[in-house]
Write an enzyme that holds these catalytic residues in place. Structure first.
Site, short mmCIF file in Angstrom:
data_model
loop_
_atom_site.label_atom_id
_atom_site.label_comp_id
_atom_site.label_asym_id
_atom_site.label_seq_id
_atom_site.Cartn_x
_atom_site.Cartn_y
_atom_site.Cartn_z
N ARG A 126 -37.51 -81.41 66.67
CA ARG A 126 -37.94 -80.93 65.36
C ARG A 126 -38.14 -82.05 64.34
O ARG A 126 -38.69 -81.82 63.26
CB ARG A 126 -36.88 -79.95 64.81
N ASP A 186 -38.75 -67.07 63.43
CA ASP A 186 -38.04 -66.82 62.18
C ASP A 186 -38.39 -65.44 61.66
O ASP A 186 -39.52 -64.98 61.84
CB ASP A 186 -38.40 -67.88 61.14
N TYR A 190 -35.40 -61.07 50.62
CA TYR A 190 -35.97 -62.42 50.56
C TYR A 190 -37.23 -62.47 49.70
O TYR A 190 -37.44 -63.40 48.92
CB TYR A 190 -36.32 -62.91 51.97
N ARG A 218 -29.80 -76.36 65.52
CA ARG A 218 -29.58 -77.76 65.12
C ARG A 218 -28.29 -78.36 65.67
O ARG A 218 -28.08 -79.56 65.55
CB ARG A 218 -29.59 -77.86 63.59
N ARG A 241 -28.76 -67.97 67.29
CA ARG A 241 -29.10 -69.37 66.98
C ARG A 241 -28.69 -70.32 68.10
O ARG A 241 -28.33 -71.46 67.84
CB ARG A 241 -28.48 -69.83 65.66
#
Length: 369
Positions: free
Chosen positions: A51, A87, A165, A42, A38
């Site tokens: 974004r 992703d 998921y 963010r 990552r």
């Protein structure tokens, strides 16, 4: 036709820093390479700005946006590798499932798989080159724009993690809905895991053809399995992916690329993972570096494993933690990383301190030899 589609996976700029690739293969290095899961995330203000107001998966489907987000951390830090911004859930999407990214909630499947008959909703044959073409274009574009600065890593989620998921409908603390399938519907579980494996193999092959120079397989949900379930529902598929990708690369006349397997909280399976066909085994912070070296017996390179939360410490403390970690792993066949991804509230300056500490302490260790 957009300009990105005219950029071809050929005539890439020459690689200037191959330290990461050499470490993955257990070869000699001048310093220990470092990158962060990552690292395009963010915690970077420029990432948040890029974004802002945009749908997450819309961004994933834009090669231009993915390229920019992948390159952002390289402008700030002397990382030794980049990982393409994407992703793991693009694979279930390619198989026909709807996935949304809800602010504050994370990924959501409006219609998760509930019973075995729901498998009929999935595409029986996935045209990976068409469905995931946007990822391949992003990789090719980034390989050109990275200008040979560092290698580019492609990635995928592992079959069990994606299955979890698809059944849970999002993140879960217990994964009880997905584990119910393993115990109640073992045949249907293997069918789904096999379908996922087939798509993943083609997906990883497509990433290498597009320009990826290494591959990482994320088994993020290994920790909710016990050793028995791991050996039945995770490990065989991880092995199958490594074996088939390497065989298909050879068939296609493509160079073999280092493959990394990262099974978070899968410390019970470390010996098995070191014999699963991957060049590198990624470790989370719950494993002692010296113990990992003993248990893997020099069969693989290792990657990891500083606790991401150590980045909340002072820069001096981060340097001490890094020094101890490097002394534990040693300098041969080792790639420095965190034991998981960077968190959104982390200070970029401390990320820089982590990267610098790896380079400084590793050069000191190597000079002592």
């Amino acid at each position: 036709m957009d300009k990105d589609s005219l950029i071809l996976p050929e005539d890439f700029p020459e690689l200037k820093n191959d330290t990461f690739l050499r470490a993955a293969r257990g070869e000699e290095i001048e310093h220990i390479p470092v990158w962060c899961m990552r690292q395009a995330g963010r915690y970077l203000p420029e990432f948040r700005e890029s974004r802002a107001g945009k749908d997450f998966f819309e961004t994933c489907r834009s090669p231009e946006a993915c390229c920019e987000l992948t390159l952002q951390p390289l402008r700030r830090f002397p990382f030794d590798a980049a990982i393409i911004f994407s992703d793991i859930l693009v694979v279930p999407q390619a198989m026909g499932m709807e996935v949304q990214m809800s602010p504050g909630k994370g990924p959501t499947f409006p219609e998760p798989l509930k019973e075995p008959e729901d498998l009929q909703r999935l595409k029986t044959k996935v045209d990976v080159s068409s469905e995931l073409d946007y990822v391949f274009k992003a990789i090719t574009l980034t390989r050109h724009r990275i200008e040979g600065k560092v290698p580019l890593i492609g990635f995928t989620g592992a079959p069990w993690t994606l299955m979890s998921y698809m059944i849970e409908g999002g993140g879960s603390a217990t994964h009880s809905k997905a584990k119910r399938w393993l115990y109640r519907f073992p045949e249907a579980s293997h069918k789904l895991l096999s379908q996922l494996t087939d798509v993943i193999v083609e997906y990883l092959l497509g990433q290498v053809k597009a320009g990826a120079q290494a591959l990482q397989v994320f088994e993020s949900h290994a920790g909710c399995l016990g050793p028995v379930e791991f050996k039945e529902f995770s490990l065989p598929y991880l092995r199958d992916i490594a074996r088939r990708v390497k065989a298909k690369l050879k068939e296609s006349g493509l160079d073999n690329v280092p493959m990394i397997v990262f099974a978070k909280d899968g410390h019970y399976g470390l010996e098995d993972l070191s014999e699963s066909g991957y060049e590198v085994v990624g470790l989370d912070w719950t494993i002692d570096p010296r113990s990992a070296r003993i248990r893997t017996r020099g069969k693989v390179s290792l990657q990891g494993n500083m606790d991401p939360c150590a980045l909340y410490a002072t820069k001096e403390r981060i340097s001490e933690i890094v020094k101890r970690m490097l002394e534990g792993f040693g300098t041969k066949g080792y790639i420095a990383n965190l034991g998981h991804g960077l968190y959104p509230d982390m200070d970029p300056e401390n990320v820089g301190a982590f990267v610098d500490a790896v380079h400084i302490h590793s050069r000191q260790l190597l000079n002592r030899k």
